[in-house]
Scaffold this motif. Structure first.
Motif, short mmCIF file in Angstrom:
data_model
loop_
_atom_site.label_atom_id
_atom_site.label_comp_id
_atom_site.label_asym_id
_atom_site.label_seq_id
_atom_site.Cartn_x
_atom_site.Cartn_y
_atom_site.Cartn_z
N ALA A 134 -3.07 5.84 5.97
CA ALA A 134 -4.13 4.90 5.60
C ALA A 134 -3.97 3.58 6.33
O ALA A 134 -4.95 2.99 6.82
N ASP A 135 -2.71 3.10 6.43
CA ASP A 135 -2.47 1.84 7.15
C ASP A 135 -2.74 1.97 8.64
O ASP A 135 -3.24 1.04 9.29
N ILE A 136 -2.39 3.13 9.22
CA ILE A 136 -2.64 3.33 10.66
C ILE A 136 -4.15 3.36 10.94
O ILE A 136 -4.62 2.78 11.94
N ILE A 137 -4.90 4.01 10.08
CA ILE A 137 -6.36 4.05 10.28
C ILE A 137 -6.94 2.64 10.20
O ILE A 137 -7.77 2.25 11.02
N GLY B 113 4.87 11.33 0.00
CA GLY B 113 3.67 10.51 -0.15
C GLY B 113 3.61 9.37 0.84
O GLY B 113 2.57 8.75 1.01
N VAL B 114 4.75 9.07 1.50
CA VAL B 114 4.75 8.01 2.51
C VAL B 114 3.81 8.35 3.66
O VAL B 114 3.21 7.47 4.28
N THR B 115 3.64 9.63 3.95
CA THR B 115 2.76 10.02 5.05
C THR B 115 1.32 9.62 4.77
O THR B 115 0.60 9.17 5.67
N THR C 162 0.83 -1.20 0.00
CA THR C 162 0.00 0.00 0.00
C THR C 162 0.86 1.25 0.00
O THR C 162 0.57 2.23 -0.72
N THR C 163 1.94 1.24 0.78
CA THR C 163 2.82 2.40 0.84
C THR C 163 3.45 2.67 -0.53
O THR C 163 3.46 3.82 -1.02
N TRP C 164 3.98 1.63 -1.16
CA TRP C 164 4.61 1.83 -2.47
C TRP C 164 3.61 2.27 -3.52
O TRP C 164 3.87 3.16 -4.33
N SER C 165 2.41 1.64 -3.50
CA SER C 165 1.40 1.96 -4.52
C SER C 165 0.92 3.40 -4.39
O SER C 165 0.78 4.12 -5.39
N LEU D 51 0.56 8.86 -6.27
CA LEU D 51 0.52 10.29 -6.01
C LEU D 51 1.64 11.03 -6.73
O LEU D 51 1.46 12.19 -7.11
N GLY D 52 2.77 10.38 -6.92
CA GLY D 52 3.89 11.00 -7.61
C GLY D 52 4.48 12.18 -6.89
O GLY D 52 4.97 13.12 -7.52
N THR D 53 4.42 12.17 -5.55
CA THR D 53 4.95 13.29 -4.76
C THR D 53 6.27 12.96 -4.07
O THR D 53 6.73 13.72 -3.22
N GLY D 54 6.82 11.82 -4.38
CA GLY D 54 8.09 11.45 -3.79
C GLY D 54 7.94 10.92 -2.37
O GLY D 54 6.89 10.39 -1.99
#
Length: 306
Positions: free
Chosen positions: A50-53, A43-45, A29-32, A37-40
């Motif tokens: 999403a994973d934390i939620i 975008g990990v945040t 999910t993090t990589w996808s 998003l293409g924000t570099g």
């Protein structure tokens, strides 16, 4: 009184594959999302959020958390969050023009969610209390805490009322004692009332005549009756009792004493009724306190009255 014994939760073998799937889903999910998003690196945040939620909703569902007293809200939020993440993963596959990524990308978080649901169900002890029963016991405990607090406040109110009654009785007695002491002092300071001398015949000073012993005797002294609070005996007429209770400046304690003198066998409620008939308000607790103080004072003053 029974106590609820805490049951030890058993671990399910499904926890291991559920944990591995969660780690794999987190990485995918993090990589996808970062690539979509293409924000570099920033975008990990979004991906981590999403994973934390999603993980927080799983924990809340395992603890039986309720929102507004309803149990279906937390699972619904979990599946809604999962569907949103799966949608982003499918969009990432379509953006890459890869049908396989669009189809297989959402499968990993959906599989992790399903395995976690099985693991939580397997760890639940059949003999343990359900979430509904635990919430019912919690509501009963909360009600007991409220009743205990209410009881403490009620006892404080009664203690304050009892203290007020005792202070009122003490004040009435102090006033009555001061009034009677003052009356006795005024009585001692009054001049003696002497009777008028009777008219005597003309005295004959002839030799050999003896003096009139009755005339030469010292005059008798009459002591007036002491003044004080009106005292009504049991043989007094009812109208005399009413006149005594209507005396100006009569305290409430003195009124109780007057009624008790008139009716020694009267109970506290009967004395309250007689006082109310003559326009004097008093409750039974006050009357009992006054009678108790009167009895103690009689024992210490040889049967006198305050």
């Amino acid at each position: 009184m029974t106590t609820v014994q805490a049951t030890k939760k058993r671990l399910s073998p499904l926890l291991y594959p559920a944990g591995l799937l969660s780690l794999a889903s987190l990485a995918w999910t993090t990589w996808s999302l970062v690539d979509l998003l293409g924000t570099g690196p920033i975008g990990v945040t979004v991906a981590a959020g999403a994973d934390i939620i999603w993980g927080s909703v799983i924990i809340a569902e395992a603890r039986g958390l309720r929102i507004a007293g309803r149990t279906w809200i937390v699972p619904t939020l979990g599946w809604a969050t999962l569907l949103i993440v799966a949608t982003f993963l499918a969009m990432h596959g379509m953006a890459r023009e890869s049908l396989a990524m669009a189809a297989a990308g959402p499968f990993l978080p959906l599989g992790a969610k399903a395995v976690w649901a099985l693991a939580l169900a397997d760890m639940r002890d059949p003999a343990a209390l359900t979430h509904d029963e635990l919430h019912t016991l919690a509501a009963m405990e909360r009600g007991m805490v409220f009743e205990e607090a209410q009881h403490r406040i009620e006892m404080r109110r009664r203690t304050m009322h009892a203290d007020l009654v005792m202070r009122e009785v003490s004040t009435d007695f102090d006033i009555e004692v001061m009034r009677q002491d003052r009356a006795r002092e005024l009585h001692r300071m009054r001049p003696l009332a002497l009777t008028a001398a009777p008219e005597l015949p003309a005295r004959n000073d002839a030799a050999g005549e003896t003096a009139d012993e009755q005339r030469d005797a010292p005059l008798s002294r009459v002591t007036p009756a002491p003044t004080g609070a009106p005292r009504i005996t049991r043989d007094a007429a009812p109208q005399h009792l009413g006149e005594a209770l209507r005396s100006e400046g009569l305290s409430k304690a003195a009124a109780v004493r007057i009624v008790r003198d008139a009716e020694p066998t009267a109970s506290a409620p009967q004395i309250v009724e007689r006082l109310a008939h003559h326009g004097i308000e008093a409750d039974a607790a006050y009357v009992r306190t006054v009678l108790s103080r009167i009895s103690k004072q009689r024992a210490t003053t040889d049967g006198g009255y305050l």
